[in-house]
Design a protein around this motif. Structure first.
Motif, PDB file in Angstrom:
ATOM      1  N   GLY A  82       0.762  -1.329  -0.283  1.00  0.00           N
ATOM      2  CA  GLY A  82      -0.010   0.030  -0.193  1.00  0.00           C
ATOM      3  C   GLY A  82       0.707   1.385   0.355  1.00  0.00           C
ATOM      4  O   GLY A  82       0.532   1.966  -0.920  1.00  0.00           O
ATOM      5  N   GLY A  86       1.195   3.538  -3.441  1.00  0.00           N
ATOM      6  CA  GLY A  86       0.475   4.813  -2.810  1.00  0.00           C
ATOM      7  C   GLY A  86       1.274   5.895  -3.352  1.00  0.00           C
ATOM      8  O   GLY A  86       1.509   6.957  -3.962  1.00  0.00           O
ATOM      9  N   ALA A  98      -4.020   6.406 -10.973  1.00  0.00           N
ATOM     10  CA  ALA A  98      -5.050   5.856  -9.860  1.00  0.00           C
ATOM     11  C   ALA A  98      -6.063   5.384  -9.227  1.00  0.00           C
ATOM     12  O   ALA A  98      -6.052   4.856  -8.459  1.00  0.00           O
ATOM     13  CB  ALA A  98      -4.567   7.346  -8.822  1.00  0.00           C
ATOM     14  N   PRO A  99      -6.645   5.677 -10.353  1.00  0.00           N
ATOM     15  CA  PRO A  99      -8.554   5.641 -10.358  1.00  0.00           C
ATOM     16  C   PRO A  99      -8.345   4.304 -10.191  1.00  0.00           C
ATOM     17  O   PRO A  99      -9.604   3.249  -9.622  1.00  0.00           O
ATOM     18  CB  PRO A  99      -8.574   6.283 -11.227  1.00  0.00           C
ATOM     19  N   ILE A 102      -7.321   2.415  -7.208  1.00  0.00           N
ATOM     20  CA  ILE A 102      -7.607   2.910  -6.020  1.00  0.00           C
ATOM     21  C   ILE A 102      -9.160   1.756  -6.337  1.00  0.00           C
ATOM     22  O   ILE A 102     -10.568   1.403  -4.929  1.00  0.00           O
ATOM     23  CB  ILE A 102      -8.788   3.751  -5.723  1.00  0.00           C
ATOM     24  N   ALA A 105      -8.831  -2.266  -5.275  1.00  0.00           N
ATOM     25  CA  ALA A 105      -9.177  -2.554  -3.655  1.00  0.00           C
ATOM     26  C   ALA A 105     -10.260  -2.026  -3.024  1.00  0.00           C
ATOM     27  O   ALA A 105     -10.404  -2.547  -1.954  1.00  0.00           O
ATOM     28  CB  ALA A 105      -7.959  -0.550  -2.875  1.00  0.00           C
ATOM     29  N   ASN A 106     -11.353  -1.143  -3.871  1.00  0.00           N
ATOM     30  CA  ASN A 106     -11.829  -0.782  -3.256  1.00  0.00           C
ATOM     31  C   ASN A 106     -12.969  -2.226  -2.916  1.00  0.00           C
ATOM     32  O   ASN A 106     -14.036  -2.213  -2.251  1.00  0.00           O
ATOM     33  CB  ASN A 106     -13.187   0.615  -4.048  1.00  0.00           C
ATOM     34  N   LEU A 142      -7.108  -0.714   1.324  1.00  0.00           N
ATOM     35  CA  LEU A 142      -7.491   0.295   0.824  1.00  0.00           C
ATOM     36  C   LEU A 142      -7.106   1.627   1.862  1.00  0.00           C
ATOM     37  O   LEU A 142      -6.410   2.732   1.609  1.00  0.00           O
ATOM     38  CB  LEU A 142      -8.887   0.236   0.103  1.00  0.00           C
ATOM     39  N   LEU A 145      -3.401   2.932   1.497  1.00  0.00           N
ATOM     40  CA  LEU A 145      -3.340   2.605  -0.047  1.00  0.00           C
ATOM     41  C   LEU A 145      -3.419   4.403   0.241  1.00  0.00           C
ATOM     42  O   LEU A 145      -3.368   5.001  -0.612  1.00  0.00           O
ATOM     43  CB  LEU A 145      -4.055   2.067  -0.930  1.00  0.00           C
ATOM     44  N   ARG A 146      -5.092   4.392   0.261  1.00  0.00           N
ATOM     45  CA  ARG A 146      -5.975   5.403  -0.434  1.00  0.00           C
ATOM     46  C   ARG A 146      -5.428   6.612   1.140  1.00  0.00           C
ATOM     47  O   ARG A 146      -5.359   7.778   0.818  1.00  0.00           O
ATOM     48  CB  ARG A 146      -7.241   5.870   0.159  1.00  0.00           C
ATOM     49  N   ILE A 149      -1.581   8.050  -0.768  1.00  0.00           N
ATOM     50  CA  ILE A 149      -1.916   9.095  -1.500  1.00  0.00           C
ATOM     51  C   ILE A 149      -2.577   9.833  -1.273  1.00  0.00           C
ATOM     52  O   ILE A 149      -2.209  11.227  -1.120  1.00  0.00           O
ATOM     53  CB  ILE A 149      -3.017   8.170  -2.853  1.00  0.00           C
TER      54      ILE A 149
END
Length: 259
Positions: A82, A86, A98-99, A102, A105-106, A142, A145-146, A149
């Motif tokens: 992560g 990130g 990036a999306p 993400i 991971a979502n 998630l 990672l989130r 970022i």
């Protein structure tokens, strides 16, 4: 009026800090007391042969260690994937994808944890520690990672420009300015991931991964309330202790200038 506001703000902030510090001491103490009382109750009551087989020190220690081991492996995987991922996704050349990461991971977190475990088991035909740790890591990835970022992207651009202005390379700015300032958010994400991992690890027994979920399952299937309660309380206590460790990391590893 402004000085009064400042004094009031200082008082409010100091009170909040004091409350956080009290919580750092109170939370583990409460866990020790509650778990201790439940264990005393379980060991001193009259247990039948099935209950006595599960409620013994060796078994409880083994199952708790299996649960902790799963959590440690998950933590290593989540941090190892992560945080570097990130960091990469905050670079200008990687931002368009990036999306996508993400979103993946979502998916891991949005899917039912039991479904992720069983599907991974059916796909790989593995069982044991890794059959539990890998899908749980995917489920828990998630927040780290989130937050990595978001933390890096939230760094003041003026600080980045200042670093470049004194001759720092892009990697130097990343590792000496952006990442250190993002640490509080990264640690907050790790704290959330670890609590998710501890809770999800109670399902590891479905793939022979061990853990405290075995006690919960045994107590439920055989209608042995004492075994069920001990397994559940130990799992909850472990989750609260992990949350406490995360709070300690946030308190003492974050940039001192931000405290």
């Amino acid at each position: 009026m402004s000085s009064t506001t400042e004094i009031q703000g200082f008082s409010t902030e100091s009170g909040s800090r004091r409350a956080d510090r009290v919580r750092l001491f109170a939370q583990p103490a409460a866990v020790v007391v509650i778990v201790g009382l439940v264990l005393v109750w379980a060991f001193t009551r009259t247990n039948d042969s099935i209950e006595a087989e599960s409620i013994q020190a060796g078994v409880l220690l083994d199952k708790t260690w299996e649960h902790v081991l799963i959590t440690l492996v998950v933590a290593a995987i989540v941090v190892g994937i992560g945080v570097p991922l990130g960091m990469v996704l905050t670079r200008s050349w990687a931002r368009p994808v990036a999306p996508l990461f993400i979103g993946i991971a979502n998916i891991g977190q949005a899917a039912p944890a039991l479904g992720v475990l069983v599907l991974f088991f059916l796909w790989t035909e593995w069982d044991g520690l890794w059959a539990a740790a890998l899908p749980i890591a995917f489920y828990s990835l998630l927040p780290v990672l989130r937050n990595t970022i978001v933390g890096i992207q939230s760094v003041d651009p003026a600080l980045v420009d200042a670093g470049k202005g004194i001759g720092m390379s892009s990697s130097g700015v990343l590792f000496r300015i952006e990442v250190p300032l993002a640490i509080p958010l990264i640690l907050a994400g790790l704290r959330t991931s670890l609590v998710l991992a501890v809770g999800t690890a109670t399902l590891a027994f479905f793939v022979n991964g061990g853990g405290l979920g075995e006690l919960v399952d045994t107590g439920y299937k055989l209608n042995r309330v004492s075994v069920l309660v001990v397994g559940a309380v130990l799992a909850v206590g472990l989750a609260l202790l992990v949350d406490w460790v995360g709070a300690l990391l946030e308190e003492y590893l974050g940039p001192k200038g931000l405290s």
